[in-house]
Design an enzyme around this catalytic site. Structure first.
Site, short mmCIF file in Angstrom:
data_model
loop_
_atom_site.label_atom_id
_atom_site.label_comp_id
_atom_site.label_asym_id
_atom_site.label_seq_id
_atom_site.Cartn_x
_atom_site.Cartn_y
_atom_site.Cartn_z
N GLU A 322 0.92 -1.17 0.01
CA GLU A 322 0.05 0.13 0.05
C GLU A 322 0.74 1.21 0.30
O GLU A 322 0.51 2.18 -0.41
CB GLU A 322 -0.76 -0.12 1.37
CG GLU A 322 -2.28 0.94 1.00
CD GLU A 322 -3.14 0.59 2.05
OE1 GLU A 322 -4.23 -0.09 1.61
OE2 GLU A 322 -3.11 0.95 3.43
N HIS A 351 7.46 -27.63 2.08
CA HIS A 351 6.43 -28.75 1.55
C HIS A 351 5.36 -27.89 0.54
O HIS A 351 4.35 -28.83 0.49
CB HIS A 351 5.93 -29.30 2.85
CG HIS A 351 7.14 -30.05 3.61
ND1 HIS A 351 7.47 -31.09 3.35
CD2 HIS A 351 7.53 -29.49 4.66
CE1 HIS A 351 8.60 -31.33 4.41
NE2 HIS A 351 8.54 -30.42 5.06
N LYS A 455 -13.34 1.16 -3.89
CA LYS A 455 -14.55 1.52 -2.98
C LYS A 455 -15.65 2.33 -3.43
O LYS A 455 -16.72 2.08 -3.23
CB LYS A 455 -13.95 2.54 -1.60
CG LYS A 455 -12.97 2.00 -0.73
CD LYS A 455 -13.20 2.88 0.40
CE LYS A 455 -11.66 2.32 1.27
NZ LYS A 455 -11.16 3.38 2.51
O1 LIG Z 1 -8.97 2.55 9.86
P1 LIG Z 1 -9.96 2.80 8.61
O2 LIG Z 1 -10.32 4.13 8.42
O3 LIG Z 1 -11.17 2.13 9.16
O4 LIG Z 1 -9.32 2.29 7.45
C1 LIG Z 1 -9.16 0.71 7.28
C2 LIG Z 1 -7.93 0.72 5.75
O5 LIG Z 1 -8.93 1.12 4.80
C3 LIG Z 1 -8.51 1.83 3.92
O6 LIG Z 1 -9.17 1.32 2.57
C4 LIG Z 1 -7.08 2.00 3.61
O7 LIG Z 1 -6.68 1.76 2.26
C5 LIG Z 1 -6.20 1.38 4.53
O8 LIG Z 1 -4.88 1.96 4.68
C6 LIG Z 1 -6.89 1.40 5.98
O9 LIG Z 1 -6.02 0.92 7.01
#
Ligand SMILES: O=P(O)(O)OC[C@H]1O[C@H](O)[C@H](O)[C@@H](O)[C@@H]1O
Length: 529
Positions: A322, A351, A455
């Site tokens: 990331e 293995h 997303k």
């Molecule tokens: O801690 P949050 O805001 O819920 O985010 C949780 C995760 O989701 C995102 O999509 C990011 O790519 C991550 O870097 C992050 O750790």
């Protein structure tokens, strides 16, 4: 190179942190004698950028943020006294809260004590806590830890099933920096439902770790949860394990968080040195550059010879991929950077996939993690003078040699044990190596623009589903194809998504959708039941 020559090279390039009993061996990487010299000015620049970052410069320009995870274990280095105070106050609050929980001063609604911990989080809000929990668990744990780290309903049922009536003694910690991550929101709602099903009030068992004012923060306040711990915008999710994100669950489990912070702090001291041979993070970053030609052309295979470090590869997958997997460099030029990370554990891998590592595509370099301490106490002999741990060492050295013979490069990290200090040190080592490598290849390691695309696309799938459900209700018993329904909702080009959504709805009880017609996507028909 002969074994004797390798021994010379091993001694020459070994980077040691004596106070941690840590060493990094890069002798089996085939870099040329002048490589370190050639990289010198680039590395100097990387050190300068790192220094500025630690002093509070905006090191994440896209998000206009500072990058302060190093301050978490050295609060006195934070650029403002208020930040130092936030850090120390939070560590103190984690200790005090955990003590209250352990001593039964803070009780669940209908039981005498909290004995279990359910962590709800994803990505940076789960991987660090999972690594730490699994690496350091022992019979002395004060709470048993489980995780919801996905929006997989069956995954959550499985965890709730294992907890059973112990849910009444379970403290749920919901962790989300942004406070708006849907998987985590869903996990929270599913956990809440689990408590309700047992006649329990979720808010009397719930704690949040999140940014002030986030959706989760507001929700938790409104519902009167037990407690809120802060998450700051200057700590990235994937480097948050030494904030409340990692410290709270670890301390609740009964782990030595001060030891973990101390290990990280000591590694930080070692990895601030400008002499590459004394600085294992710099050497590691240089080796990644060497192996992948500064373009990530070789994958990083993480092979810890210790069951407790199994999750290292998953943890590093997020930290490295990331951070480094970026389309553009800091000047906006398309570079498609990154290093792919995968791994499991030795000698189990022997293995499984070591066959390919030795003889297949030479598109990787290995990182062995060697742990000197076999176990608490003495070991039995499995044959004359030989223990199981001796075998583990034998398999590690054997595999490493077998790879070398075939021209496959490897790095070896050696640690004395798997303790809180060591885990803290390993995390700090990789955090620094990732930061330095990002500077070497001129990218921003601290943002993740690519994640947003997935997303957004997920949200549009759910919008399609909402429209489809409404349309199916209108059409009543009339069975329609995906093609027709896609046209009905005005999105004919989304027919594949429409089909996938309908197929999923029809496969699950209670969704009110019936599938008929043929087995192929074009023959399938859907209507409401
Ligand atoms: O801690 P949050 O805001 O819920 O985010 C949780 C995760 O989701 C995102 O999509 C990011 O790519 C991550 O870097 C992050 O750790």
């Amino acid at each position: 190179m002969t074994e004797r020559e390798l021994w010379e090279r091993y001694q020459r390039y070994l980077s040691v942190v004596p106070s941690l009993g840590f060493s990094l061996d890069v002798s089996r990487m085939g870099f040329a004698a002048d490589f370190l010299e050639r990289m010198r000015s680039r590395l100097e620049e990387a050190f300068s950028q790192m220094e500025a970052l630690e002093k509070g410069a905006i090191a994440n320009p896209d998000e206009n943020r500072r990058v302060g995870h190093y301050w978490l274990r050295a609060p006195e280095l934070a650029p403002e006294p208020a930040l130092s105070k936030d850090i120390t106050d939070t560590v103190a609050a984690v200790h005090a809260f955990s003590r209250d929980v352990h001593e039964g001063k803070l009780k669940p609604q209908k039981a005498a004590r909290f004995t279990h911990l359910l962590l709800v989080g994803i990505g940076g809000s789960a991987l660090g806590p999972q690594l730490v929990a699994d690496a350091l668990t022992s019979r002395d744990d004060q709470m048993q830890v489980s995780f919801f780290d996905n929006t997989d309903p069956d995954g959550m049922d499985r965890v709730l099933g294992q907890l059973g009536s112990k849910l009444a003694e379970t403290l749920t910690v919901v962790i989300s920096k942004s406070g708006g991550t849907k998987e985590t929101r869903n996990g929270m709602l599913e956990a809440e439902r689990g408590y309700q099903a047992q006649g329990l009030d979720f808010s009397k068992h719930a704690v949040a770790v999140t940014g002030a004012g986030s959706e989760l923060d507001q929700h938790a306040r409104k519902q009167g949860w037990l407690r809120m711990f802060p998450m700051w915008d200057w700590v990235g999710g994937r480097t948050s394990v030494m904030s409340a994100v990692g410290l709270l669950p670890a301390r609740l489990q009964g782990l030595d968080i001060d030891g973990m912070l101390a290990g990280a702090r000591e590694m930080d001291v070692a990895t601030r040195q400008r002499d590459a041979l004394k600085n294992p993070a710099a050497l590691l970053a240089l080796m990644w550059f060497h192996a992948g030609d500064g373009r990530g052309v070789k994958d990083m295979v993480i092979l810890p010879y210790k069951d407790r470090l199994l999750l290292m590869s998953r943890y590093l997958q997020q930290l490295v991929m990331e951070s480094l997997g970026k389309e553009k460099d800091l000047d906006g030029k398309v570079v498609n950077q990154g290093i792919a990370v995968y791994g499991n554990k030795g000698s189990t891998d022997q293995h499984a996939y070591v066959q390919q590592l030795r003889e297949g595509v030479p598109n990787f370099f290995a990182t062995f993690i060697e742990v000197l301490k076999d176990r608490d106490g003495e070991s039995m002999e499995v044959e004359g003078g030989i223990t199981s741990g001796d075998y583990l060492l034998g398999f590690f050295l054997g595999t490493r040699r077998a790879l070398y013979e075939k021209g496959r490069e490897s790095i070896t990290l050696t640690v004395p044990d798997v303790s809180a200090r060591t885990v803290g040190a390993l995390i700090a080592l990789y955090e620094r190596a990732v930061g330095l490598y990002a500077s070497l290849v001129h990218i921003n390691a601290y943002h993740q623009p690519g994640v947003e695309a997935g997303k957004k696309a997920a949200t549009s799938v759910l919008d399609i589903q909402k429209k489809l459900t409404a349309r199916l209700k209108e059409a009543k018993a009339e069975a329609r194809s995906a093609e027709q329904l896609a046209a009905d909702i005005g999105q004919p080009d989304e027919v594949e998504t429409v089909f996938k959504v309908l197929q999923h709805l029809a496969a699950n009880p209670g969704r009110g959708v019936q599938r008929s017609g043929g087995a192929s996507p074009s023959e399938a028909r859907f209507h409401v039941k």
